[in-house]
Design a protein around this motif. Structure first.
Motif, PDB file in Angstrom:
ATOM      1  N   HIS A  77       0.817  -1.209   0.000  1.00 29.86           N
ATOM      2  CA  HIS A  77       0.000   0.000   0.000  1.00 29.86           C
ATOM      3  C   HIS A  77       0.855   1.265   0.000  1.00 29.86           C
ATOM      4  N   TYR A  78       2.129   1.150   0.369  1.00 28.62           N
ATOM      5  CA  TYR A  78       2.988   2.334   0.405  1.00 28.62           C
ATOM      6  C   TYR A  78       3.203   2.931  -0.987  1.00 28.62           C
ATOM      7  N   LEU A  79       2.974   2.139  -2.041  1.00 29.70           N
ATOM      8  CA  LEU A  79       3.157   2.661  -3.399  1.00 29.70           C
ATOM      9  C   LEU A  79       2.141   3.749  -3.721  1.00 29.70           C
ATOM     10  N   GLU A  80       0.947   3.650  -3.131  1.00 24.32           N
ATOM     11  CA  GLU A  80      -0.088   4.652  -3.363  1.00 24.32           C
ATOM     12  C   GLU A  80       0.392   6.026  -2.922  1.00 24.32           C
ATOM     13  N   LYS A  81       1.095   6.069  -1.809  1.00 26.64           N
ATOM     14  CA  LYS A  81       1.590   7.336  -1.276  1.00 26.64           C
ATOM     15  C   LYS A  81       2.825   7.819  -2.031  1.00 26.64           C
ATOM     16  N   ASP A  82       3.786   6.915  -2.232  1.00 23.22           N
ATOM     17  CA  ASP A  82       5.065   7.310  -2.816  1.00 23.22           C
ATOM     18  C   ASP A  82       4.955   7.691  -4.287  1.00 23.22           C
ATOM     19  N   TRP A  83       4.105   6.993  -5.032  1.00 22.31           N
ATOM     20  CA  TRP A  83       4.057   7.175  -6.490  1.00 22.31           C
ATOM     21  C   TRP A  83       2.684   7.580  -6.994  1.00 22.31           C
ATOM     22  N   ARG A  85       1.374  10.290  -7.984  1.00 22.37           N
ATOM     23  CA  ARG A  85       1.315  11.192  -9.146  1.00 22.37           C
ATOM     24  C   ARG A  85       1.457  10.456 -10.466  1.00 22.37           C
ATOM     25  N   TYR A  86       2.044   9.268 -10.445  1.00 19.05           N
ATOM     26  CA  TYR A  86       2.225   8.522 -11.694  1.00 19.05           C
ATOM     27  C   TYR A  86       0.970   7.730 -12.093  1.00 19.05           C
ATOM     28  N   PHE A  87       0.083   7.499 -11.140  1.00 17.31           N
ATOM     29  CA  PHE A  87      -1.118   6.704 -11.412  1.00 17.31           C
ATOM     30  C   PHE A  87      -2.388   7.536 -11.501  1.00 17.31           C
ATOM     31  N   ALA A  88      -2.418   8.687 -10.832  1.00 18.81           N
ATOM     32  CA  ALA A  88      -3.609   9.526 -10.826  1.00 18.81           C
ATOM     33  C   ALA A  88      -3.737  10.253 -12.153  1.00 18.81           C
ATOM     34  N   SER A  89      -4.855  10.105 -12.812  1.00 14.60           N
ATOM     35  CA  SER A  89      -5.105  10.776 -14.097  1.00 14.60           C
ATOM     36  C   SER A  89      -5.755  12.122 -13.853  1.00 14.60           C
ATOM     37  N   SER A  90      -5.331  13.144 -14.596  1.00 19.96           N
ATOM     38  CA  SER A  90      -5.948  14.463 -14.472  1.00 19.96           C
ATOM     39  C   SER A  90      -5.972  15.140 -15.832  1.00 19.96           C
ATOM     40  N   SER A 170       2.125   1.705 -25.724  1.00 15.54           N
ATOM     41  CA  SER A 170       0.777   1.951 -25.212  1.00 15.54           C
ATOM     42  C   SER A 170       0.698   2.043 -23.688  1.00 15.54           C
ATOM     43  N   VAL A 171       1.791   1.792 -22.992  1.00 14.04           N
ATOM     44  CA  VAL A 171       1.763   1.722 -21.525  1.00 14.04           C
ATOM     45  C   VAL A 171       2.341   3.009 -20.935  1.00 14.04           C
ATOM     46  N   ASP A 172       1.614   3.572 -19.975  1.00 14.19           N
ATOM     47  CA  ASP A 172       2.056   4.806 -19.313  1.00 14.19           C
ATOM     48  C   ASP A 172       3.112   4.543 -18.250  1.00 14.19           C
ATOM     49  N   VAL A 173       2.912   3.476 -17.466  1.00 12.21           N
ATOM     50  CA  VAL A 173       3.769   3.197 -16.313  1.00 12.21           C
ATOM     51  C   VAL A 173       4.066   1.704 -16.258  1.00 12.21           C
ATOM     52  N   VAL A 174       5.329   1.355 -16.088  1.00  8.83           N
ATOM     53  CA  VAL A 174       5.738  -0.026 -15.822  1.00  8.83           C
ATOM     54  C   VAL A 174       6.242  -0.099 -14.388  1.00  8.83           C
ATOM     55  N   THR A 175       5.726  -1.034 -13.626  1.00 10.13           N
ATOM     56  CA  THR A 175       6.212  -1.244 -12.264  1.00 10.13           C
ATOM     57  C   THR A 175       7.044  -2.520 -12.228  1.00 10.13           C
ATOM     58  N   MET A 176       8.206  -2.420 -11.605  1.00 10.18           N
ATOM     59  CA  MET A 176       9.102  -3.565 -11.419  1.00 10.18           C
ATOM     60  C   MET A 176       9.467  -3.598  -9.943  1.00 10.18           C
ATOM     61  N   ILE A 177       8.671  -4.344  -9.182  1.00  9.96           N
ATOM     62  CA  ILE A 177       8.790  -4.351  -7.724  1.00  9.96           C
ATOM     63  C   ILE A 177       9.354  -5.693  -7.272  1.00  9.96           C
ATOM     64  N   GLY A 203       6.576   7.551 -21.066  1.00 12.07           N
ATOM     65  CA  GLY A 203       6.275   6.644 -19.962  1.00 12.07           C
ATOM     66  C   GLY A 203       7.367   6.568 -18.913  1.00 12.07           C
ATOM     67  N   TYR A 204       7.035   5.903 -17.810  1.00 15.69           N
ATOM     68  CA  TYR A 204       7.943   5.781 -16.671  1.00 15.69           C
ATOM     69  C   TYR A 204       8.070   4.324 -16.239  1.00 15.69           C
ATOM     70  N   VAL A 205       9.240   4.005 -15.676  1.00 18.84           N
ATOM     71  CA  VAL A 205       9.446   2.737 -14.986  1.00 18.84           C
ATOM     72  C   VAL A 205       9.657   3.047 -13.509  1.00 18.84           C
ATOM     73  N   LEU A 206       8.834   2.442 -12.657  1.00 19.79           N
ATOM     74  CA  LEU A 206       8.935   2.611 -11.213  1.00 19.79           C
ATOM     75  C   LEU A 206       9.543   1.339 -10.639  1.00 19.79           C
ATOM     76  N   PHE A 207      10.628   1.486  -9.907  1.00 25.38           N
ATOM     77  CA  PHE A 207      11.456   0.339  -9.540  1.00 25.38           C
ATOM     78  C   PHE A 207      11.716   0.285  -8.039  1.00 25.38           C
ATOM     79  N   ARG A 208      11.563  -0.918  -7.460  1.00 26.76           N
ATOM     80  CA  ARG A 208      12.005  -1.182  -6.089  1.00 26.76           C
ATOM     81  C   ARG A 208      12.589  -2.577  -6.033  1.00 26.76           C
TER      82      ARG A 208
END
Length: 289
Positions: A77-83, A85-90, A170-177, A203-208
């Motif tokens: 659930h910590y990803l919701e806080k940390d990232w 801005r990358y998932f919220a559409s506006s 076609s992908v906005d965000v790739v997560t590699m956790i 696009g972005y890659v979010l990595f942990r």
């Protein structure tokens, strides 16, 4: 690695550029001093042991998920806080956009990342892949109620072409956790090239993942579980690589990505019942094309 119940923990630091004090006096390096290289390329030398575990990686991880189902890892659930801005559409006015953000979760496991994201962001569509049939079956079964927002499929990203399943660019965000560490260092560039084919130019890659000098790395090194430089095998046959900031950023940049942010997060965890102090280290980063 299963740990006994934790009776106390405290954060050590929130951001470090490097881990220069490893193995020198006190802490995790005391009386241990295994060699942890920060080289960006020297670990890319194949050997027979590396190839053995790479050939059987699907079996080892499938057996892992068969044993543990969804009970081993906690939801992230910590990803919701940390990232967020990358998932919220506006839209232009700042209001929610009707266009969904398209996400690819590489190495989705049993959904500990994707299910919290689907719950937190109603306007997100997630492609989710893993090479474990048991993990993908678990995701499909538990994601039946959101099947219109979830596409889970079996894929070995070291060799299966993602663009045959997902439309290129076609992908906005790739997560590699906690995914890339399970891959042989020899195959890491191929994974990143594969990901680039489906990622949008913006696009972005979010990595942990696991960082160099983590308690688990030292434990594996002391047990003689080394496969190659900074790459280890656990008792169940699954593998784990431990990244330095330089190694990770150079790996992505050689594959055509730019490093936007990278840091190492440290936490000291105390298990009082076993009288063990564990210095845990994780690396987190954001990349773009």
């Amino acid at each position: 690695m299963q740990l006994a119940p934790l009776l106390g923990h405290r954060p050590l630091c929130c951001r470090m550029r490097s881990l220069r004090r490893l193995g020198s006096g006190g802490g995790i390096g005391e009386n241990v001093r295994p060699h942890f290289s920060r080289s960006a390329s020297s670990h890319l030398n194949p050997n027979a042991k590396d190839q053995k575990y790479e050939r059987n990686a699907t079996k080892y991880w499938d057996d892992f998920y068969k044993r543990h189902q969804g009970k081993f890892f906690k939801d992230r659930h910590y990803l919701e806080k940390d990232w967020r801005r990358y998932f919220a559409s506006s839209g232009e006015s700042g209001q929610a956009s009707m266009d969904p953000k398209v996400v690819l979760e590489v190495g989705c496991g049993v959904g500990n990342t994707l299910f919290p994201l689907l719950a937190a962001f109603p306007n997100v569509f997630i492609h989710a892949c893993d090479f474990s049939p048991h993990a993908v079956a678990f995701v499909k079964e538990n994601g039946a109620s959101v099947s219109d927002r979830l596409n889970a499929f079996i894929c070995d990203v070291t060799k299966d072409d993602l663009s045959k399943i997902i439309m290129p660019s076609s992908v906005d965000v790739v997560t590699m956790i906690f995914m890339l560490s399970a891959v042989s260092p020899m195959n890491m560039p191929a994974v990143l090239q594969n990901v680039r084919t489906i990622l949008k130019p913006s696009g972005y890659v979010l990595f942990r993942d696991y960082a160099l000098g983590d308690f688990a790395q030292i434990k594996l090194a002391n047990k003689g579980q080394t496969i190659s430089e900074n790459f280890y095998v656990r008792g169940d046959g699954t593998c784990s690589f431990y990244f330095s900031e330089d190694t990770l950023s150079n790996l992505f940049e050689r594959t055509g990505f730019n490093t936007l942010d990278i840091s190492v997060y440290c936490r000291q965890i105390v298990n009082r019942s076993r009288d063990i102090v564990m210095d845990r280290r994780w690396i987190r980063a954001t990349f773009c094309t």
